[in-house]
Design an enzyme around this catalytic site. Sequence first.
Site, PDB file in Angstrom:
ATOM      1  N   LYS A  21       8.403  -6.189  -8.365  1.00 37.37           N
ATOM      2  CA  LYS A  21       8.719  -6.006  -6.976  1.00 37.37           C
ATOM      3  C   LYS A  21       9.862  -5.354  -6.401  1.00 37.37           C
ATOM      4  O   LYS A  21      11.098  -5.571  -7.028  1.00 37.37           O
ATOM      5  CB  LYS A  21       8.537  -7.669  -6.282  1.00 37.37           C
ATOM      6  CG  LYS A  21       8.961  -7.416  -4.901  1.00 37.37           C
ATOM      7  CD  LYS A  21       8.253  -6.567  -3.874  1.00 37.37           C
ATOM      8  CE  LYS A  21       8.522  -7.192  -2.153  1.00 37.37           C
ATOM      9  NZ  LYS A  21       9.999  -6.502  -1.943  1.00 37.37           N
ATOM     10  N   GLY A  24      11.647  -1.620  -0.293  1.00 41.22           N
ATOM     11  CA  GLY A  24      11.446  -0.361   0.369  1.00 41.22           C
ATOM     12  C   GLY A  24      12.499   0.687   0.492  1.00 41.22           C
ATOM     13  O   GLY A  24      12.139   1.841   0.567  1.00 41.22           O
ATOM     14  N   GLY A  54      10.757  -3.564   5.083  1.00 33.76           N
ATOM     15  CA  GLY A  54      11.139  -4.322   6.319  1.00 33.76           C
ATOM     16  C   GLY A  54      12.244  -3.402   7.223  1.00 33.76           C
ATOM     17  O   GLY A  54      11.743  -3.374   8.282  1.00 33.76           O
ATOM     18  N   ASP A 171       6.962 -10.126  -0.562  1.00 40.69           N
ATOM     19  CA  ASP A 171       7.566 -10.802  -2.012  1.00 40.69           C
ATOM     20  C   ASP A 171       6.292 -11.846  -2.464  1.00 40.69           C
ATOM     21  O   ASP A 171       5.965 -11.896  -3.548  1.00 40.69           O
ATOM     22  CB  ASP A 171       8.811 -11.377  -1.686  1.00 40.69           C
ATOM     23  CG  ASP A 171      10.032 -10.927  -1.251  1.00 40.69           C
ATOM     24  OD1 ASP A 171       9.900  -9.774  -1.896  1.00 40.69           O
ATOM     25  OD2 ASP A 171      10.745 -11.069  -0.758  1.00 40.69           O
ATOM     26  N   LYS A 227      11.225 -14.685  -2.112  1.00 36.27           N
ATOM     27  CA  LYS A 227      11.253 -14.310  -3.620  1.00 36.27           C
ATOM     28  C   LYS A 227      11.199 -15.526  -4.311  1.00 36.27           C
ATOM     29  O   LYS A 227      10.649 -15.395  -5.420  1.00 36.27           O
ATOM     30  CB  LYS A 227      12.476 -13.645  -3.913  1.00 36.27           C
ATOM     31  CG  LYS A 227      12.589 -12.055  -3.140  1.00 36.27           C
ATOM     32  CD  LYS A 227      13.906 -11.368  -3.591  1.00 36.27           C
ATOM     33  CE  LYS A 227      14.103 -10.138  -2.845  1.00 36.27           C
ATOM     34  NZ  LYS A 227      13.833 -10.044  -1.543  1.00 36.27           N
TER      35      LYS A 227
END
Length: 269
Positions: A21, A24, A54, A171, A227
Amino acid sequence: MPTTPPKGRGPAVARETVVLKVGGSVAREDDAALDLVASLNDAGRPLVVVHGGGPLIGEWASKLGLETKFEQGLRVTDEPTRDVALAVLAGLVNKTLVARLIARGVPAAGLSGVDGGMLRAEREDAALGLVGRVAMVDSSLLEELLSALRVPVVAPAALDADGAILNVNGDAAAGAIAAAVAARLLAFVTDVPGVRGKDGRVIASLDRERAKALVDDGTIEGGMLPKVEACLVAAQAGCRAAIVSARDMDAVDALLGGEQAGTVFEAAA
């Protein structure tokens, strides 16, 4: 804190798969996370990359004159905001990430959780609007891409039971995907070396009980909350799960070798 993995449908990806993960922001400036993806790909490791975005959604919403509201740390998403989120995540961020990975020799293939009906979600809360919690993962499309030696790059979006597109937390999407495909490792590649205690030191390992205590006393808060929840979901499904720094190029290899790096999460007994 929820630790029940979403239901899965479709063949499970081989347990050698690593789910990463990334934020962005790597689409614009952060090379470390992309270098890590390229390094793992060069080593022949099957990979799934899930990304967020986000802050960029907020920037574009502001440019378009949309007001941004948050409830319980989640973005309130009406239809115009959902459309901006989808365009930014599945379009701008996803394709920029794919382009930058391809430039590094990674055979990346961009898609969203909507493609192939991969992510199915239930409405989170009426007050949040078009925001969903992942309830089911169909891993079939991921399996096909991995079998073709591609690296899926997944933007977080999902379908509800009526076919409406919902915004989902990146997440949480990563945790659900890792659990559903029985990944060997879920690693959150971040700008911090792990979960820090009140003394500022990285906590080497967490289970559900200790994580809940740290949430209750305010040690774990904000963007770290989803997370941690995602890592607990993946750990409960049998995946190794950790939060590590993007700058530590050896962290993922260490985790795959059973060694310690960042904050590692343990399943409940």
